[in-house]
Design a protein around this motif. Structure first.
Motif, short mmCIF file in Angstrom:
data_model
loop_
_atom_site.label_atom_id
_atom_site.label_comp_id
_atom_site.label_asym_id
_atom_site.label_seq_id
_atom_site.Cartn_x
_atom_site.Cartn_y
_atom_site.Cartn_z
N VAL A 118 0.83 -1.21 0.00
CA VAL A 118 0.00 0.00 0.00
C VAL A 118 0.86 1.25 0.00
O VAL A 118 0.65 2.17 -0.81
CB VAL A 118 -0.96 0.00 1.22
N TRP A 119 1.86 1.31 0.89
CA TRP A 119 2.70 2.51 0.96
C TRP A 119 3.55 2.67 -0.30
O TRP A 119 3.79 3.80 -0.75
CB TRP A 119 3.57 2.48 2.21
N GLY A 120 3.99 1.57 -0.88
CA GLY A 120 4.74 1.63 -2.14
C GLY A 120 3.88 2.16 -3.27
O GLY A 120 4.33 2.96 -4.10
N THR A 121 2.62 1.72 -3.31
CA THR A 121 1.69 2.20 -4.34
C THR A 121 1.40 3.68 -4.17
O THR A 121 1.40 4.44 -5.15
CB THR A 121 0.38 1.40 -4.28
N VAL A 122 1.18 4.12 -2.95
CA VAL A 122 0.92 5.54 -2.69
C VAL A 122 2.15 6.38 -3.07
O VAL A 122 2.02 7.42 -3.71
CB VAL A 122 0.53 5.77 -1.21
N ALA A 123 3.33 5.90 -2.70
CA ALA A 123 4.56 6.63 -3.03
C ALA A 123 4.76 6.71 -4.54
O ALA A 123 5.09 7.78 -5.08
CB ALA A 123 5.77 5.97 -2.38
N LEU A 124 4.54 5.59 -5.25
CA LEU A 124 4.67 5.60 -6.71
C LEU A 124 3.67 6.57 -7.33
O LEU A 124 4.02 7.32 -8.25
CB LEU A 124 4.46 4.20 -7.28
N PHE A 125 2.45 6.59 -6.82
CA PHE A 125 1.42 7.49 -7.35
C PHE A 125 1.81 8.96 -7.16
O PHE A 125 1.77 9.75 -8.10
CB PHE A 125 0.08 7.20 -6.68
N VAL A 126 2.21 9.31 -5.94
CA VAL A 126 2.55 10.71 -5.64
C VAL A 126 3.78 11.14 -6.44
O VAL A 126 3.78 12.22 -7.06
CB VAL A 126 2.76 10.90 -4.13
N VAL A 127 4.81 10.31 -6.45
CA VAL A 127 6.03 10.67 -7.18
C VAL A 127 5.76 10.79 -8.67
O VAL A 127 6.22 11.73 -9.32
CB VAL A 127 7.15 9.64 -6.90
N SER A 128 4.98 9.85 -9.23
CA SER A 128 4.71 9.92 -10.66
C SER A 128 3.84 11.12 -11.01
O SER A 128 4.03 11.74 -12.07
CB SER A 128 4.07 8.63 -11.16
N MET A 129 2.92 11.52 -10.13
CA MET A 129 2.12 12.71 -10.38
C MET A 129 3.02 13.96 -10.41
O MET A 129 2.88 14.80 -11.30
CB MET A 129 1.04 12.89 -9.30
N ILE A 130 3.93 14.06 -9.46
CA ILE A 130 4.80 15.24 -9.41
C ILE A 130 5.74 15.27 -10.61
O ILE A 130 5.88 16.29 -11.28
CB ILE A 130 5.59 15.25 -8.08
N VAL A 131 6.38 14.14 -10.89
CA VAL A 131 7.35 14.09 -11.98
C VAL A 131 6.68 14.32 -13.33
O VAL A 131 7.18 15.09 -14.16
CB VAL A 131 8.12 12.74 -11.97
N THR A 132 5.53 13.67 -13.56
CA THR A 132 4.88 13.85 -14.85
C THR A 132 4.31 15.26 -15.01
O THR A 132 4.22 15.76 -16.13
CB THR A 132 3.78 12.81 -15.08
N PHE A 133 3.95 15.92 -13.91
CA PHE A 133 3.53 17.32 -14.03
C PHE A 133 4.71 18.21 -14.40
O PHE A 133 4.60 19.07 -15.27
CB PHE A 133 2.89 17.82 -12.73
N LEU A 134 5.84 17.99 -13.73
CA LEU A 134 7.01 18.81 -14.02
C LEU A 134 7.54 18.58 -15.43
O LEU A 134 8.06 19.51 -16.06
CB LEU A 134 8.11 18.53 -12.99
N LEU A 135 7.44 17.35 -15.93
CA LEU A 135 7.93 17.04 -17.27
C LEU A 135 6.88 17.23 -18.36
O LEU A 135 7.19 17.07 -19.54
CB LEU A 135 8.45 15.60 -17.32
N GLY A 136 5.66 17.56 -17.97
CA GLY A 136 4.58 17.72 -18.94
C GLY A 136 4.82 18.88 -19.88
O GLY A 136 5.45 19.88 -19.54
N SER A 137 4.29 18.76 -21.08
CA SER A 137 4.46 19.79 -22.09
C SER A 137 3.47 20.93 -21.87
O SER A 137 2.31 20.71 -21.53
CB SER A 137 4.22 19.19 -23.48
N SER A 138 3.94 22.14 -22.06
CA SER A 138 3.05 23.30 -21.96
C SER A 138 3.00 24.04 -23.30
O SER A 138 2.59 25.20 -23.34
CB SER A 138 3.52 24.24 -20.85
N SER A 139 3.40 23.38 -24.36
CA SER A 139 3.35 24.04 -25.67
C SER A 139 1.90 24.13 -26.13
O SER A 139 1.10 23.22 -25.94
CB SER A 139 4.19 23.27 -26.68
N PRO A 140 1.54 25.26 -26.75
CA PRO A 140 0.14 25.48 -27.17
C PRO A 140 -0.34 24.43 -28.15
O PRO A 140 0.44 23.89 -28.94
CB PRO A 140 0.18 26.86 -27.82
N MET A 141 -1.63 24.12 -28.07
CA MET A 141 -2.27 23.17 -28.98
C MET A 141 -3.38 23.90 -29.73
O MET A 141 -3.94 24.86 -29.23
CB MET A 141 -2.89 22.01 -28.19
N GLN A 142 -3.69 23.37 -30.90
CA GLN A 142 -4.82 23.93 -31.63
C GLN A 142 -5.98 22.94 -31.49
O GLN A 142 -5.89 21.80 -31.92
CB GLN A 142 -4.46 24.14 -33.09
N ILE A 143 -7.06 23.42 -30.88
CA ILE A 143 -8.23 22.59 -30.63
C ILE A 143 -9.42 23.24 -31.30
O ILE A 143 -9.77 24.39 -30.99
CB ILE A 143 -8.47 22.42 -29.12
#
Length: 121
Positions: A52-77
């Motif tokens: 349980v604690w490993g899953t929670v840690a993986l979730f929190v770390v992956s949320m933070i890392v993927t937010f920081l590495l996420g693209s903010s380049s404009p999209m055309q929608i």
């Protein structure tokens, strides 16, 4: 009633629903932690609390890392540019975190199917 007014009402209802869900999740976690005892740490020789604690840690770390590495380049929608960097990074975060967690689940299932840990004992 205009469409803009209906969209505003719909957005307010969606925000309230998200806040209600977050409140219920927080309440559920608090109640679960209060009612939990130490006998649930290991169930059938499986370290449940570590999982349980490993899953929670993986979730929190992956949320933070993927937010920081996420693209903010404009999209055309639909022919319009969408350049709100927070929401672009947030959508990348949720998509990439889902991929990371699915890959982790596949790896854990493959590891469990090998029986490596059980053979080692």
């Amino acid at each position: 009633m205009s469409y803009e007014r209906l969209i505003d009402i719909e957005l307010i209802v969606m925000y309230l629903a998200v806040l209600a869900v977050l409140g219920v999740v927080a309440w559920s976690v608090v109640c679960g932690l209060r009612k939990r005892d130490k006998s649930q740490d290991v169930v059938n020789n499986i370290p449940a609390s570590k999982i349980v604690w490993g899953t929670v840690a993986l979730f929190v770390v992956s949320m933070i890392v993927t937010f920081l590495l996420g693209s903010s380049s404009p999209m055309q929608i639909n022919g319009a540019d969408y350049a709100k960097s927070f929401w672009l990074k947030s959508s990348d975060m949720f998509i990439n975190t889902a991929i990371v967690l699915l890959l982790a689940a596949v790896v854990c299932i493959a590891f469990a199917m090998t029986g490596f840990y059980r053979r080692r004992k």
